[in-house]
Design an enzyme around this catalytic site. Structure first.
Site, PDB file in Angstrom:
ATOM      1  N   ASP A  89     -13.618  13.619  11.068  1.00 31.36           N
ATOM      2  CA  ASP A  89     -14.359  14.650  11.781  1.00 31.36           C
ATOM      3  C   ASP A  89     -14.188  14.418  13.277  1.00 31.36           C
ATOM      4  OD1 ASP A  89     -16.066  12.589  12.484  1.00 31.36           O
ATOM      5  OD2 ASP A  89     -17.598  13.134  11.033  1.00 31.36           O
ATOM      6  N   SER A  90     -14.623  15.362  14.073  1.00 29.23           N
ATOM      7  CA  SER A  90     -14.318  15.323  15.507  1.00 29.23           C
ATOM      8  C   SER A  90     -15.240  14.433  16.309  1.00 29.23           C
ATOM      9  CB  SER A  90     -14.411  16.739  16.085  1.00 29.23           C
ATOM     10  OG  SER A  90     -15.756  17.188  16.063  1.00 29.23           O
ATOM     11  N   GLN A 194     -18.747  28.486  13.841  1.00 26.79           N
ATOM     12  CA  GLN A 194     -20.149  28.290  14.176  1.00 26.79           C
ATOM     13  C   GLN A 194     -20.823  29.649  14.332  1.00 26.79           C
ATOM     14  OE1 GLN A 194     -21.862  25.588  14.037  1.00 26.79           O
ATOM     15  NE2 GLN A 194     -20.405  23.898  14.235  1.00 26.79           N
ATOM     16  N   GLY A 221     -22.254  23.668  10.848  1.00 20.91           N
ATOM     17  CA  GLY A 221     -23.598  24.039  11.262  1.00 20.91           C
ATOM     18  C   GLY A 221     -24.488  24.557  10.161  1.00 20.91           C
ATOM     19  N   ASP A 271     -17.720  17.687   1.627  1.00 24.81           N
ATOM     20  CA  ASP A 271     -18.027  16.277   1.889  1.00 24.81           C
ATOM     21  C   ASP A 271     -19.529  16.149   2.004  1.00 24.81           C
ATOM     22  OD1 ASP A 271     -18.952  15.299   4.903  1.00 24.81           O
ATOM     23  OD2 ASP A 271     -18.126  17.319   4.862  1.00 24.81           O
ATOM     24  N   CYS A 309     -20.949  10.052 -19.504  1.00 21.20           N
ATOM     25  CA  CYS A 309     -20.037   9.614 -18.435  1.00 21.20           C
ATOM     26  C   CYS A 309     -19.200   8.434 -18.909  1.00 21.20           C
ATOM     27  CB  CYS A 309     -20.855   9.227 -17.201  1.00 21.20           C
ATOM     28  SG  CYS A 309     -19.887   8.582 -15.820  1.00 21.20           S
ATOM     29  N   CYS A 311     -17.479   6.450 -16.608  1.00 15.40           N
ATOM     30  CA  CYS A 311     -17.158   5.650 -15.422  1.00 15.40           C
ATOM     31  C   CYS A 311     -17.255   4.162 -15.762  1.00 15.40           C
ATOM     32  CB  CYS A 311     -18.100   6.008 -14.272  1.00 15.40           C
ATOM     33  SG  CYS A 311     -19.752   5.284 -14.377  1.00 15.40           S
ATOM     34  N   HIS A 340     -20.990   4.897  -9.789  1.00 13.19           N
ATOM     35  CA  HIS A 340     -21.249   5.969 -10.751  1.00 13.19           C
ATOM     36  C   HIS A 340     -21.289   7.328 -10.067  1.00 13.19           C
ATOM     37  CE1 HIS A 340     -23.118   8.393 -13.903  1.00 13.19           C
ATOM     38  NE2 HIS A 340     -23.952   8.810 -12.947  1.00 13.19           N
TER      39      HIS A 340
END
Length: 376
Positions: A89-90, A194, A221, A271, A309, A311, A340
Site C-alpha cells: 500500500d502507499s 475516493q 475510504g 485484504d 475444514c 487445514c 486456521h
C-alpha cells in the site's frame, strides 16, 4: 495483465498475470504489515495455507527497518523469502490514521512517526520511491484518506488532490521503472477511487482516473465505520465506471460475508487484518459461522475448530486444546488460530472461484453469505 475469463451477473472470474506469477481472481491478500503475518506465520507457512499474494505496508517498512535497507537486501521478496506476488500500500492510510500530528500540503503530508515522534514527509514521489525500493509486484498510488462522514466540500477538494497526486505517482513510477538500477522494473501501479459516501463524487472521480491507463483500480475510504449497506451501495455506484479489463480492489475488506457480497458486485481483490487480528483474540471463522474458542463450552470439546475444514490445525488439534492454550497464554494459541483463519479465507476464495467456474455463484452466495456472518 488482467483477463476476465467469465462472469455471472456482475461477479467476475479471471486471472492477473504479474512478473512474480499468475494470480487466480477473485483473491484475498494475506496481510503481512511489517513483512510478516502477525501470529508467527512465516512465508514458508503461507504456501501451505493457499496464499497467492501477500500485502505489506509501505509506511511501517519505511519507518522500520527502512526501505533502503530492504533494497540493499534485494527487495521484499528476497528479504521475506517469498517468491509470489506482493502488493504494497502507499502509506497514505497509515499517515492519516496513525500519525499523531500531520499537516497536508499540495506537495504531500508532513507528519510525526507513531514510533518515536520523528518528523517525516511523504508525498507521491516519496511513496513511489519507497515502494520501488521495496520492489513489490503492485504499488498503490499515494492518496488522501478522509473520515466518514466528512463535509462535502472537503471531500470534493480531497478527490481533486488525490487525482493530482495520482498523476505525479504515475510519472514518478515511469521514471523509476526506466531506471536500470531498479530491482523490479515491471512494478505495477494501481490508482485509488475516493469520494467518501457521496455518490456523485465517487462516480466522477472513478470516471476521471479510469482514463489514465493504470494497471488496476481500487475503491478506498470504505469499511471505516460507515454502515455495510452504504459500502455496498458505493460499490454498486462505482463499478459501472471501472475499466472492465483491469482488476478491481476493495481496500481493507473484510468479513467473509463482505467478500461474498463484494464479489457479487464485481470486485476481484481484497485484504483485511481481520482473520489474523481476530484469531489472536480467540475468534475463528468456520463454515457454520464465527466461533469464540475461549468460551467455556469448548473446555472438553474434542472436535477440531471446524469439522468441515482440512487445514493443518483442524487435522491435528482439538477445540479443548486450543482453548487451553489461550487460557494459559501460550503463543502457540495465536499461531494455531491465525493458521486456521488464513486457510479459511484462502479456501473461501477458492470456493468462490470454483462456484464462478461452474456457474453456481448465486447459489453459493445464497447458501453462505448470511451463514458465515452468524455467531455460533
Amino acid at each position: 495483465m488482467y483477463t476476465c475469463l467469465k462472469t455471472e451477473g456482475t461477479a467476475r472470474r479471471g486471472v492477473l498475470e504479474t512478473v512474480h506469477g499468475t494470480i487466480q481472481t477473485p483473491f484475498f491478500m494475506n496481510v503481512g504489515t511489517a513483512a510478516a503475518i502477525k501470529g508467527g506465520i512465516s512465508s514458508v507457512d503461507l504456501a501451505e495455507l493457499k496464499c497467492q499474494i501477500e500485502l505489506c505496508n509501505t509506511y511501517h517498512l519505511h519507518l522500520r527497518p527502512g526501505d533502503t535497507i530492504i533494497r540493499k537486501m534485494g527487495g521484499l521478496h528476497a528479504f521475506m523469502h517469498w517468491n509470489k506476488p506482493i502488493l504494497t500500500d502507499s502509506g497514505g492510510f497509515q499517515v492519516f490514521s496513525l500519525a499523531k500530528l500531520r499537516r497536508i500540503k499540495e506537495e504531500g503530508v508532513y507528519f510525526q512517526s507513531h514510533i518515536d515522534g520523528k518528523r517525516i514527509f511523504m508525498g507521491p514521489e516519496e511513496s513511489m520511491q519507497i515502494q520501488s525500493n521495496l520492489a513489490s509486484t503492485i504499488a498503490m498510488a499515494f492518496d488522501e484518506c478522509v473520515e466518514n462522514p466528512s463535509p462535502f466540500d472537503y471531500v470534493k477538494a480531497s478527490c481533486a488532490r488525490t487525482t493530482r497526486w495520482l498523476h505525479r505517482c504515475q510519472e514518478k513510477m515511469a521514471q523509476l521503472n526506466a531506471d536500470p538500477t531498479t530491482i523490479n522494473p515491471k512494478q505495477m501501479l494501481f490508482g485509488i477511487n475516493q469520494g467518501g459516501t457521496f455518490d456523485g463524487l465517487r462516480t466522477a472521480h472513478m470516471k476521471e482516473i479510469a482514463t489514465m491507463g493504470l494497471d488496476g483500480y481500487a475503491i478506498g475510504g470504505l469499511a471505516v465505520g460507515e454502515p455495510t449497506d452504504v459500502m455496498y451501495h458505493i460499490i454498486e455506484e462505482v463499478e459501472p465506471f471501472m475499466p472492465k479489463d483491469k482488476p478491481r480492489y476493495l481496500m481493507g475488506v473484510g468479513t467473509p460475508s463482505n467478500i461474498i457480497e463484494a464479489v457479487a458486485r464485481g470486485v476481484d481483490m481484497f485484504d483485511c487484518v481481520m482473520p489474523s487480528r481476530n484469531a489472536r483474540h480467540g475468534t475463528v471463522f468456520t463454515w457454520d459461522g464465527i466461533l469464540h474458542i475461549t468460551n467455556a463450552c469448548y473446555e472438553t470439546d474434542p472436535q477440531p475448530l471446524d469439522p468441515k475444514c482440512d487445514c493443518p490445525v483442524c487435522r491435528n488439534f482439538s477445540r479443548a486444546y486450543i482453548r487451553h492454550l489461550f487460557k494459559a497464554k501460550e503463543q502457540l494459541a495465536g499461531r494455531l488460530a491465525v493458521t486456521h483463519n488464513l486457510y479459511f479465507y484462502n479456501t473461501l476464495m477458492e470456493k468462490i472461484r470454483e462456484a464462478l467456474d461452474e456457474d453456481r455463484f448465486d447459489a453459493f452466495r445464497s447458501a453462505y453469505s448470511e451463514r458465515l456472518a452468524q455467531r455460533i
